[in-house]
Scaffold this active site. Structure first.
Site, mmCIF file in Angstrom:
data_model
loop_
_atom_site.group_PDB
_atom_site.id
_atom_site.type_symbol
_atom_site.label_atom_id
_atom_site.label_comp_id
_atom_site.label_asym_id
_atom_site.label_seq_id
_atom_site.Cartn_x
_atom_site.Cartn_y
_atom_site.Cartn_z
ATOM 1 C CG ASN A 279 31.018 -96.024 38.444
ATOM 2 O OD1 ASN A 279 29.966 -95.234 38.528
ATOM 3 N ND2 ASN A 279 30.992 -97.210 37.976
ATOM 4 C CG ASN B 18 24.559 -88.500 40.313
ATOM 5 O OD1 ASN B 18 24.005 -88.601 39.406
ATOM 6 N ND2 ASN B 18 24.519 -89.073 41.491
ATOM 7 C CB CYS C 25 21.077 -92.083 38.693
ATOM 8 S SG CYS C 25 21.760 -93.106 37.059
ATOM 9 N N GLY C 26 21.398 -89.855 35.934
ATOM 10 C CA GLY C 26 20.838 -89.358 34.871
ATOM 11 C C GLY C 26 20.250 -90.449 33.814
ATOM 12 C CB THR C 27 22.095 -93.248 32.452
ATOM 13 O OG1 THR C 27 22.617 -93.823 33.797
ATOM 14 C CG2 THR C 27 23.175 -92.712 31.662
ATOM 15 C CD GLU D 97 24.530 -93.526 40.368
ATOM 16 O OE1 GLU D 97 25.554 -93.799 39.304
ATOM 17 O OE2 GLU D 97 24.197 -92.578 40.595
ATOM 18 C CB CYS E 115 27.807 -91.065 34.379
ATOM 19 S SG CYS E 115 26.995 -90.020 35.680
ATOM 20 N N GLY E 116 24.764 -90.036 32.894
ATOM 21 C CA GLY E 116 24.149 -88.914 32.336
ATOM 22 C C GLY E 116 24.562 -87.534 33.014
ATOM 23 C CG ASN E 117 22.759 -86.348 36.439
ATOM 24 O OD1 ASN E 117 21.926 -85.751 35.870
ATOM 25 N ND2 ASN E 117 22.280 -87.043 37.771
#
Length: 273
Positions: free
Chosen positions: A68, A15, A212-214, A202, A77-79
């Site tokens: 986004n 990402n 995608c981290g989450t 996503e 957003c995790g990443n």
């Protein structure tokens, strides 16, 4: 009128993000918001999965505005969170152990060696296991659901390479069951007792992304709850890079590498087209 915007480009597990330091609040954030779709357009501008602006916070080391690539603002957003933590630490905005405010709540992170960042996510909510969804063609799809900062559907598959991530992902993402906000869609496969592989469609990017981290966290969490895998769970993303999802009590952590790709300055031609 803006003529130039300093920025950094960071990537986390595939990402990539444009990061802007606006802690001094010298940049008109509202004006930048309107530019996001163009700045994130690949081949035509800088190109990225999202854009992150760091601004002051009374409750944390900083507050982020996460957008986004289509310009929509997301809760989490995790990443992106891992990249923002490293950016803040290396720019002297925050210490190695830091907090930052998001629309999903205040998050904690620790910047480790070699670009590795461990991020504590918001508590998971809305967990639903063994659900079924009927698609337009009458096909029934079994899935799980959980919100790990943003909503995620997880579909377990045997043929991860053969799955139509774009077509099936888009249909589920816009399904009436998840209206009006929609959902992210993950297709996951168990590879070992503590490992899975994943592909993600996503929301907001409206396409498959390399990670995608989450979403990885959602798949790992649902997999643990269903007894499919044991924590900590190693998640192989589409980029081939691995994320580590750990559960410490009722807390979820996302850990993985980041890369600081470059620093630069965006000129008017990056958004005036």
């Amino acid at each position: 009128m803006l003529k130039a915007i300093p920025f950094a480009k960071l990537t986390g597990s595939g990402n990539d993000f444009i990061l802007i330091d606006n802690m001094a609040e010298g940049l008109p954030t509202k004006e930048i918001e309107k530019m996001v779709p163009k700045l994130c357009a690949r081949a035509l501008s800088v190109g990225a999965d999202g854009l992150i602006i760091l601004v002051p916070s009374k409750d944390a080391h900083f507050r982020w505005r996460f957008f986004n690539s289509d310009g929509s603002e997301a809760e989490m957003c995790g990443n992106g969170g891992r990249c923002a933590a490293r950016f803040a630490y290396e720019r002297g905005i925050a210490p190695q152990k830091l907090t930052f405010a998001t629309l999903a709540g205040i998050l904690e992170a620790k910047v480790k060696k070699n670009g590795v960042v461990k991020l504590q996510l918001t508590p998971p909510k809305g967990l639903k296991l063994e659900q079924s969804l009927t698609l337009g063609g009458g096909e029934a799809v079994a899935y799980g659901f959980v919100d790990t900062g943003v909503p995620h559907v997880v579909v377990w598959v045997e043929d991860l390479e053969g799955i139509d991530v774009e077509g099936l992902g888009r249909e589920i993402r816009f399904h009436s069951n998840f209206a009006p906000a929609g959902t992210n869609v993950n297709f996951a496969k168990v590879t070992r007792e503590n490992a899975i592989s994943i592909r993600t469609y996503e929301r907001g990017v409206e396409s498959e992304t390399l990670a995608c981290g989450t979403g990885s966290t959602a798949a790992a969490y649902i997999g643990v709850k269903m007894g499919l895998v044991k924590p900590p769970v190693r998640v192989t993303t589409r980029s081939g890079e691995e994320l580590l999802i750990s559960l410490e009590g009722d807390r979820l952590f996302l850990e993985g590498g980041t890369r600081w790709v470059y620093d630069g300055v965006m000129h008017t031609e990056a958004w005036e087209w």
